[in-house]
Scaffold this active site. Structure first.
Site, PDB file in Angstrom:
ATOM      1  N   LYS A 202       0.830  -1.201   0.000  1.00 37.29           N
ATOM      2  CA  LYS A 202       0.000   0.000   0.000  1.00 37.29           C
ATOM      3  C   LYS A 202       0.877   1.269   0.000  1.00 37.29           C
ATOM      4  O   LYS A 202       2.093   1.192   0.041  1.00 37.29           O
ATOM      5  CB  LYS A 202      -0.940  -0.027   1.220  1.00 37.29           C
TER       6      LYS A 202
HETATM    7  C1  LIG Z   1      -9.684  -3.945  -0.917  1.00 39.85           C
HETATM    8  C2  LIG Z   1      -9.006  -4.515   0.297  1.00 39.85           C
HETATM    9  N1  LIG Z   1      -9.712  -4.666   1.426  1.00 39.85           N
HETATM   10  C3  LIG Z   1      -9.160  -5.165   2.536  1.00 39.85           C
HETATM   11  C4  LIG Z   1      -7.842  -5.549   2.574  1.00 39.85           C
HETATM   12  C5  LIG Z   1      -7.289  -6.140   3.830  1.00 39.85           C
HETATM   13  O1  LIG Z   1      -6.229  -5.393   4.361  1.00 39.85           O
HETATM   14  P1  LIG Z   1      -5.099  -6.090   5.232  1.00 39.85           P
HETATM   15  O2  LIG Z   1      -4.220  -6.886   4.319  1.00 39.85           O
HETATM   16  O3  LIG Z   1      -4.358  -4.905   5.831  1.00 39.85           O
HETATM   17  O4  LIG Z   1      -5.757  -6.909   6.263  1.00 39.85           O
HETATM   18  C6  LIG Z   1      -7.069  -5.416   1.437  1.00 39.85           C
HETATM   19  C7  LIG Z   1      -5.671  -5.845   1.496  1.00 39.85           C
HETATM   20  O5  LIG Z   1      -4.901  -6.070   0.743  1.00 39.85           O
HETATM   21  C8  LIG Z   1      -7.657  -4.891   0.253  1.00 39.85           C
HETATM   22  O6  LIG Z   1      -6.950  -4.759  -0.866  1.00 39.85           O
END
Ligand SMILES: Cc1ncc(COP(=O)(O)O)c(C=O)c1O
Length: 403
Positions: A202
């Site tokens: 990110k």
């Molecule tokens: C659209 C979306 N939602 C939720 C998440 C979940 O985030 P995390 O990996 O920090 O748990 C991601 C992660 O890549 C994502 O791309």
């Protein structure tokens, strides 16, 4: 043509020379010495978990997006779970989301015992289609979870208008969209709650981490309790007050983000504007070059948004090509271009098929896009040479597969 030039035309998967000697990943963190120093300083401090860096990082993110409150979590997924809880989702409720997302967006609805309902996407932006969304609202609907796919904001005005009319909570999954803008406003200041992720691919990373921003003090309070076992104060607050006493007032989790992680996040945040600018440059260069590559549809951008360009997803015009998406994907990987695919529509994952009986065909726009999608490498530390390699490899592969 010389033998060397001819060899460069042969696809690497057929024994030719790859465009790059080493794999270019599709996404990657960038960590500098100041990041490392900030983490080391925190390791030498009194606080490793919830301490001053957590509060500083939350304030900095709230100020950046223009929200009153920001509550940090151990991941974007934990942040989504907390937001689903704060939205009041429970067994018997429904929440409407897009199929074209990471499974975590829909999973958080299941964590609460509620049912995710999928509304198809718009053909251009691949974000949830407000018309489809409206048609899925029922007496059971309690929340809407739009996703800013690839960093392009969803149509928030339309979504909030529907939410207002039906009394629904909008939890925007902006895990791709830190720094994006919608009609001149920063993402994070518009929906009832907005969720971010600080995973290494990110814009800002804390290793693992997430955040919910909101202007609503009740949501903020519930989110704080939910991430700390449902306890009404944290250890630092008790130490400051010289008290030991605490009470658990609801069932929560340990979803806290550490001071170590927040020290990293604070340093990373100072480079966010520069990272966004670099991603926008890379996207502009791709879009410009792809105008001259037949059979490739670059991502659309609406005139009233500024995308954060987490991803650069192209769509293949398969009727003009002799291969499938997977064959073209493999050919690009052979050239050492680390392409990816975002996403298998969530309702088509085996778990969702088995549990809810999805068979395919329920969200035709998302399903057809999925067959054609390839995400090109996109991260702020990419050099101009890296971008040129991706464009060169695409030209090479697409001409080899052209009819
Ligand atoms: C659209 C979306 N939602 C939720 C998440 C979940 O985030 P995390 O990996 O920090 O748990 C991601 C992660 O890549 C994502 O791309």
């Amino acid at each position: 043509m010389s033998i060397a030039a001819a060899d460069r035309e042969i696809l690497a998967i057929h024994g030719g020379q790859p465009v790059r000697a080493a794999l270019l990943p599709y996404g990657r963190q960038s960590i500098d010495e100041a990041d490392i120093e900030a983490v080391v300083q925190t390791l030498r401090s009194d606080w490793l978990t919830t301490g001053p860096k957590v509060a500083e990082f939350e304030e900095a993110v709230a100020a950046f997006v223009g929200a009153k409150y920001a509550v940090s979590f151990s991941s974007g997924t934990a942040a989504l779970h907390a937001a689903a809880f704060a939205a009041g989702l429970q067994a018997g409720d429904e929440a409407i989301t897009t199929p074209l997302t990471f499974a975590a967006t829909a999973n958080c609805v299941l964590y609460q015992g509620a049912t995710p309902i999928f509304a198809d996407v718009e053909p251009e932006t691949l974000n949830i289609d407000p018309g489809q969304l409206a048609s899925r609202i029922s007496r059971r609907t309690k929340a809407i979870l739009p996703v800013d796919y690839a960093g392009h904001p969803a149509d928030l005005d339309e979504i909030l208008r529907l939410a207002d009319r039906h009394g629904l909570v909008v939890v925007e999954d902006a895990c791709h969209a830190l720094g994006a803008e919608y009609k001149g406003r920063r993402i994070g200041s518009i929906a009832h709650m907005t969720v971010f992720s600080f995973h290494p691919v990110k814009h800002v990373t804390t290793g693992e981490g997430g955040m919910v921003t909101t202007d609503n003090p009740d949501f903020a309070e519930t989110l704080c309790r939910f991430r700390n076992h449902g306890i009404s104060s944290d250890a630092r607050m008790r130490q400051a007050a010289g008290q030991w006493h605490y009470e658990m007032v609801m069932l929560g989790f340990n979803y806290r983000l550490s001071d170590i992680a927040c020290a990293l996040g604070l340093r990373q945040l100072t480079r966010l504007e520069a990272n966004l600018a670099r991603r926008r440059q890379i996207a502009a260069r791709y879009t410009d070059a792809l105008r001259n590559v037949a059979a490739i549809h670059p991502p659309a951008v609406r005139s009233d948004v500024n995308s954060a360009w987490h991803l650069y997803p192209i769509r293949l015009e398969l009727d003009k090509l002799s291969g499938t998406r997977d064959q073209i994907f493999q050919a690009l990987r052979g050239e050492n271009i680390g392409v990816n695919v975002h996403y298998i529509p969530v309702h088509l994952h085996p778990y969702y098929r088995d549990r809810f009986g999805y068979k395919g065909g329920e969200c035709p726009v998302a399903e057809s896009a999925y067959e054609r999608l390839i995400s090109l490498p996109m991260f702020h530390a990419m050099s101009d040479g890296d971008v040129g390699d991706v464009i060169g490899a695409l030209q090479k592969v697409v001409s080899a597969f052209a009819h």
